[in-house]
Motif scaffolding. Structure first.
Motif, PDB file in Angstrom:
ATOM      1  N   ASP A   2       6.963   2.480  -5.416  1.00 43.72           N
ATOM      2  CA  ASP A   2       6.615   2.773  -6.727  1.00 43.72           C
ATOM      3  C   ASP A   2       7.900   2.537  -7.617  1.00 43.72           C
ATOM      4  O   ASP A   2       7.605   2.214  -8.823  1.00 43.72           O
ATOM      5  N   ALA A   3       8.908   2.932  -7.237  1.00 43.48           N
ATOM      6  CA  ALA A   3      10.076   2.707  -7.988  1.00 43.48           C
ATOM      7  C   ALA A   3      10.572   1.242  -8.203  1.00 43.48           C
ATOM      8  O   ALA A   3      11.523   1.079  -8.893  1.00 43.48           O
ATOM      9  N   GLY A   4      10.046   0.536  -7.106  1.00 41.43           N
ATOM     10  CA  GLY A   4      10.431  -0.973  -7.175  1.00 41.43           C
ATOM     11  C   GLY A   4      11.804  -1.210  -6.520  1.00 41.43           C
ATOM     12  O   GLY A   4      12.562  -2.072  -6.924  1.00 41.43           O
ATOM     13  N   VAL A   5      12.431  -0.267  -5.799  1.00 40.93           N
ATOM     14  CA  VAL A   5      13.642  -0.298  -5.216  1.00 40.93           C
ATOM     15  C   VAL A   5      13.681  -0.824  -3.762  1.00 40.93           C
ATOM     16  O   VAL A   5      12.546  -0.817  -3.294  1.00 40.93           O
ATOM     17  N   LYS A   6      14.638  -1.655  -3.425  1.00 40.99           N
ATOM     18  CA  LYS A   6      14.554  -2.048  -2.065  1.00 40.99           C
ATOM     19  C   LYS A   6      15.096  -0.977  -1.179  1.00 40.99           C
ATOM     20  O   LYS A   6      16.021  -0.074  -1.366  1.00 40.99           O
ATOM     21  N   HIS A   7      14.517  -0.940   0.105  1.00 38.66           N
ATOM     22  CA  HIS A   7      14.843   0.264   0.952  1.00 38.66           C
ATOM     23  C   HIS A   7      14.715  -0.726   2.670  1.00 38.66           C
ATOM     24  O   HIS A   7      14.124  -1.401   2.949  1.00 38.66           O
ATOM     25  N   GLY A   8      15.735   0.059   3.174  1.00 41.85           N
ATOM     26  CA  GLY A   8      15.872  -0.432   4.590  1.00 41.85           C
ATOM     27  C   GLY A   8      16.393   0.825   5.637  1.00 41.85           C
ATOM     28  O   GLY A   8      16.914   1.838   5.079  1.00 41.85           O
ATOM     29  N   VAL A   9      16.026   0.659   6.799  1.00 38.67           N
ATOM     30  CA  VAL A   9      16.273   1.855   7.644  1.00 38.67           C
ATOM     31  C   VAL A   9      17.043   1.303   8.819  1.00 38.67           C
ATOM     32  O   VAL A   9      16.647   0.148   9.550  1.00 38.67           O
TER      33      VAL A   9
END
Length: 383
Positions: A131-138
């Motif tokens: 929803d925040a439009g940030v990119k994310h990785g684990v």
């Protein structure tokens, strides 16, 4: 070439994994090679901002590696518009709140696993990031180990035919801490602090199985606390309340059966600390951290069971080593490069917070399976 400085808030890098693998062998290694070339005339120059609770430890780490920026004030670091990415390698119990703050601050997220202490919280983080439009990785580092890369090459080349089963062995003896110091921190053995081998390792097994062989459909696990008392970093005895061993059976898409033993109370009698044996109709392989050996259908001997006669040959010698056929970089560094290219060049990337939530789900269901003594379905999750 244009050099673009990328400030990365790195929280938890005074710990063993955060320091060695993420700071030294990934971010600082990228700096040593001159940055990360995006292929469009831009070179990313990572600038770490060390974050933690102990100022003296951060200062010592910064001085050791010639770094300028460190802080014990996470809120202030996240409020800095020059910081682009937040990385988290803290203890699991502290991770969720920090990730929420970073997402709210509009930072891209890269984090160790497990991403949260439960599935609902892990899915909540994934939804917040979406929803925040940030990119994310684990971090899913084991996929980038040489041994598993070779195993993936065999799978992609059709070596196995139809895969039948996967057998994994992981672990080593972690000393209790009384007469020899322990190799792992004491919180790993306290459930109230987020410890336990299921919480630690089942997220790894989820992505290894999912990426290489298929989605996990069911889990049946038995956990144990084999060593009930240990000694902490101050040489004080404490009760081990978390599981130090887990024995799991997983059913995968297509009927593949996986069995994985995980233990911090086992002495190693194998070539590497983790090994996976894959058996298929056309061939078998044994893959570890670095090496991979194979035995094809056409070269499979015909052993005969006779307990009255000694073995006259070595079974290990009947396997063939898989060649490197290329250079392998540090797996943590490789995934950092892929994530940075995802953020700044738009390259595809699917090891995200939803993938991290699947790992949390499997750990949660593994503990429930052991507590209830039954096999459990693993529902497919989505945002």
């Amino acid at each position: 070439m244009t050099r673009k400085t990328v400030r990365i808030a790195m929280n938890g890098v005074t710990g063993r994994m955060g320091h060695r693998q993420h700071l030294v062998r990934s971010i600082l290694a990228l700096r040593e090679q001159g940055g990360l070339d995006l292929g469009d005339g831009t070179v990313l120059w990572p600038e770490p901002v060390l974050v933690g609770r102990r100022e003296h430890a951060l200062r010592a780490l910064a001085e050791r590696h010639g770094l300028e920026h460190f802080s014990t004030d996470l809120d202030a670091v996240l409020a800095d518009p020059a910081v682009d990415i937040y990385f988290d390698a803290q203890v699991t119990s502290a991770r969720e709140d920090a990730l929420k703050k970073a997402i709210a601050a509009g930072k891209h997220i890269y984090t160790e696993k497990p991403t949260a202490t439960g599935l609902d919280a892990a899915l909540g983080l994934a939804r917040l990031a979406r929803d925040a439009g940030v990119k994310h990785g684990v971090v899913q580092d084991k996929l980038f180990l040489p041994g598993l890369l070779k195993l993936k090459r065999l799978i992609d080349g059709g070596f196995f035919g139809r895969v039948l089963s996967v057998r994994g062995e992981f672990g080593y003896w972690v000393f209790e801490g009384d007469w020899q110091s322990a190799q792992r921190p004491s919180w790993n053995y306290r459930a109230e602090d987020g410890g336990g081998i299921v919480v630690d390792m089942f997220p790894h097994w989820e992505y290894v199985l999912h990426e290489l062989f298929g989605r996990v459909r069911t889990v049946q696990a038995l956990t144990a606390t084999h060593i009930p008392q240990r000694w902490d970093e101050r040489d004080k005895p404490y009760d081990a309340t978390a599981d130090d061993a887990a024995y799991g059976v997983f059913e995968l898409d297509g009927g593949v059966i996986a069995q994985i033993n995980s233990s911090w109370a086992v002495r190693v009698h194998r070539d590497e600390l983790v090994e996976f044996q894959v058996d298929g109709t056309e061939g078998s392989a044994v893959a570890g951290l670095r090496n991979c050996r194979v035995q094809h259908r056409g070269a499979t001997p015909k052993p005969v069971w006779n307990p009255d006669l000694p073995a006259t040959h070595s079974f290990r010698d009947q396997w063939q080593e898989v060649p490197d056929n290329g250079a392998f970089d540090n797996g943590f560094k490789t995934q950092w490069e892929l994530f940075l290219k995802h953020v700044y060049a738009g390259d595809p990337y699917h090891w995200d917070l939803l993938a991290g939530a699947r790992g949390v789900q499997l750990a949660e269901l593994g503990l429930k399976s052991s507590a209830e003594g039954r096999r459990l379905d693993v529902p497919e999750i989505e945002l």
